[in-house]
Design a protein around this motif. Structure first.
Motif, short mmCIF file in Angstrom:
data_model
loop_
_atom_site.label_atom_id
_atom_site.label_comp_id
_atom_site.label_asym_id
_atom_site.label_seq_id
_atom_site.Cartn_x
_atom_site.Cartn_y
_atom_site.Cartn_z
N SER A 287 0.82 -1.21 0.00
CA SER A 287 0.00 0.00 0.00
C SER A 287 0.85 1.26 0.00
O SER A 287 0.44 2.31 -0.51
CB SER A 287 -0.94 0.01 1.20
OG SER A 287 -0.19 -0.07 2.41
N ARG A 288 2.05 1.19 0.57
CA ARG A 288 2.91 2.37 0.62
C ARG A 288 3.60 2.64 -0.70
O ARG A 288 3.79 3.80 -1.09
CB ARG A 288 3.94 2.22 1.73
CG ARG A 288 4.69 3.52 2.01
CD ARG A 288 5.52 3.44 3.27
NE ARG A 288 6.68 2.56 3.10
CZ ARG A 288 7.64 2.43 4.00
NH1 ARG A 288 7.56 3.08 5.16
NH2 ARG A 288 8.66 1.62 3.78
N ALA A 289 4.01 1.57 -1.40
CA ALA A 289 4.74 1.76 -2.66
C ALA A 289 4.75 0.45 -3.45
O ALA A 289 4.67 -0.63 -2.88
CB ALA A 289 6.17 2.22 -2.40
N VAL A 290 4.87 0.59 -4.75
CA VAL A 290 5.16 -0.54 -5.64
C VAL A 290 6.55 -0.33 -6.19
O VAL A 290 6.88 0.76 -6.68
CB VAL A 290 4.15 -0.64 -6.79
CG1 VAL A 290 4.54 -1.78 -7.74
CG2 VAL A 290 2.73 -0.85 -6.26
N VAL A 291 7.38 -1.34 -6.08
CA VAL A 291 8.78 -1.23 -6.51
C VAL A 291 9.11 -2.37 -7.44
O VAL A 291 8.75 -3.52 -7.19
CB VAL A 291 9.73 -1.25 -5.29
CG1 VAL A 291 11.19 -1.15 -5.73
CG2 VAL A 291 9.38 -0.13 -4.31
N LEU A 292 9.81 -2.05 -8.53
CA LEU A 292 10.34 -3.07 -9.44
C LEU A 292 11.80 -3.29 -9.06
O LEU A 292 12.60 -2.34 -9.02
CB LEU A 292 10.21 -2.61 -10.89
CG LEU A 292 8.79 -2.26 -11.34
CD1 LEU A 292 8.78 -1.87 -12.81
CD2 LEU A 292 7.83 -3.41 -11.08
N ALA A 293 12.15 -4.53 -8.76
CA ALA A 293 13.41 -4.84 -8.10
C ALA A 293 14.64 -4.59 -8.96
O ALA A 293 15.73 -4.31 -8.43
CB ALA A 293 13.41 -6.29 -7.63
N ARG A 294 14.50 -4.65 -10.29
CA ARG A 294 15.68 -4.56 -11.15
C ARG A 294 15.51 -3.46 -12.18
O ARG A 294 14.41 -3.28 -12.74
CB ARG A 294 15.93 -5.91 -11.84
CG ARG A 294 16.28 -7.02 -10.85
CD ARG A 294 16.47 -8.35 -11.53
NE ARG A 294 15.22 -8.93 -12.01
CZ ARG A 294 14.36 -9.61 -11.25
NH1 ARG A 294 14.60 -9.78 -9.95
NH2 ARG A 294 13.27 -10.13 -11.76
N ALA A 295 16.55 -2.76 -12.45
CA ALA A 295 16.52 -1.69 -13.46
C ALA A 295 16.14 -2.27 -14.81
O ALA A 295 16.63 -3.33 -15.21
CB ALA A 295 17.89 -1.01 -13.53
N GLY A 296 15.28 -1.58 -15.51
CA GLY A 296 14.84 -2.03 -16.82
C GLY A 296 13.56 -2.83 -16.81
O GLY A 296 13.00 -3.10 -17.88
N MET A 297 13.11 -3.25 -15.62
CA MET A 297 11.85 -3.98 -15.55
C MET A 297 10.71 -3.06 -15.95
O MET A 297 10.73 -1.86 -15.70
CB MET A 297 11.60 -4.52 -14.14
CG MET A 297 12.50 -5.65 -13.72
SD MET A 297 12.05 -6.30 -12.08
CE MET A 297 10.49 -7.12 -12.46
#
Length: 348
Positions: free
Chosen positions: A179-189
């Motif tokens: 709920s606080r944030a959505v993060v993509l773990a790797r650059a370029g995703m």
């Protein structure tokens, strides 16, 4: 019906009216006459009302029955507002939308509940399908679009070395959704949610209509969902196109308070062998079956499961359906034969 495996709404091979979810013909209460964009009253009494529009770059259609025209107008106004809001969340072509901003920076603070909910289900089905359903395939779409923009492009798609370079950034496990944030773990995703978000929007519209007091409706927002039955108590007949010949019908599915989604690689094609439904394990277009139709209580589930089974193939279907025993699937094999798939018996 029928995204995600569908990639961006622009680029080579894309046809706005031939996406996999529009590769079906829906006959509502007989065959309602076709019409133009807008609101139109039909007969008999109670007069069905048809509305046509566009959601996530795909044609949308509603067929509603209600005795109070004021209720119908109010509902349609609310639906226009809600679908525009959801388009801004999930649309890849909305530069300031949530998904576009997430893809651009790899992080989205304070995401909507809608985005988090869809991502959580996408990860759940990704795990159950062992990666056959994976919303992180957007880089594959871009690679195929670039490849086929070149003259005399190889019909199978990008070369193996190019696909190998993308492997580290493909994988639903790299999505962190909260709920606080959505993060993509790797650059370029980058994500595409066309293989699940259209179902989510279909459900939102259906729930809105139910809350407005509608008992009978057919909702088509890229996926199909029946609210109740037709006014005469009969199910809504949905006729699907033959995946080998779009001028012929393949099968009929009757819907009552249920949703239907179809996945097939014949929707958006780059070449005779390359299409928009990618297998994340190989980077190539999935070829195990010709098409898959899934019926489930909610469209978001039917949407994702049809893609998962199409990519995973018939052998993977029992395991996938075992997790969702209320769903049922039909498939057309590459040799033209057909099969009906259900969850295996409990304990099997």
């Amino acid at each position: 019906m029928t995204r995600d495996r569908h990639g961006s709404p622009s680029g080579p091979g894309h046809a706005r009216l031939s996406r996999r979810r529009m590769l079906k013909i829906v006959a509502v209460a007989g065959a309602l006459p076709a019409g133009v964009l807008g609101l139109r009253e039909l007969s008999p009494t109670p007069a069905p009302v048809e509305w046509f529009g566009e959601v996530m770059n795909a044609p949308a259609r509603l067929t509603l029955w209600h005795p109070d025209s004021g209720v119908v107008r109010r509902a349609l106004t609310r639906i226009r507002v809600e679908t525009a809001r959801l388009d801004d969340i999930f649309g890849l072509d909305r530069p300031h939308g949530e998904l576009a901003r997430l893809n651009a920076t790899g992080r989205l603070d304070a995401p909507s509940k809608d985005l988090v909910s869809v991502l959580e289900l996408a990860q759940e089905i990704g795990a159950i399908s062992r990666g056959a359903f994976d919303p992180t395939i957007q880089p594959l779409w871009k690679a195929y679009a670039r490849h086929f923009a070149q003259p005399a492009a190889a019909p199978e798609g990008p070369d193996p070395a190019s696909l190998d370079r993308l492997r580290p950034i493909i994988g639903y496990e790299g999505i962190e959704a909260a709920s606080r944030a959505v993060v993509l773990a790797r650059a370029g995703m980058a994500l595409s949610l066309n293989g699940i978000a259209q179902g989510y929007i279909t459900d939102r519209v259906t729930d809105l209509l139910r809350n407005e007091g509608f008992d009978h409706a057919m909702v088509e927002m890229g996926e199909s969902r029946a609210l109740g039955t037709a006014p005469d108590g009969a199910p809504f007949p949905v006729r699907l196109l033959n995946p080998f010949d779009p001028n012929r019908m393949n099968r009929r599915v009757d819907l009552s308070d249920a949703a239907l989604s179809v996945s097939g690689g014949y929707g958006t094609r780059f070449s005779e062998t390359a299409h928009h439904l990618f297998d994340p394990a190989t980077g190539r277009s999935a070829q195990r079956v010709r098409d898959v139709a899934v019926m489930a209580p909610r469209a978001v589930l039917a949407d994702a499961l049809s893609t998962a089974i199409y990519v995973g193939g018939e052998a993977a279907a029992p395991r996938i359906l075992a997790a969702y025993p209320t769903a049922r699937a039909w498939l057309t094999r590459n040799d033209g034969s057909q099969g009906v798939l259900t969850a295996p018996p409990s304990g099997a």
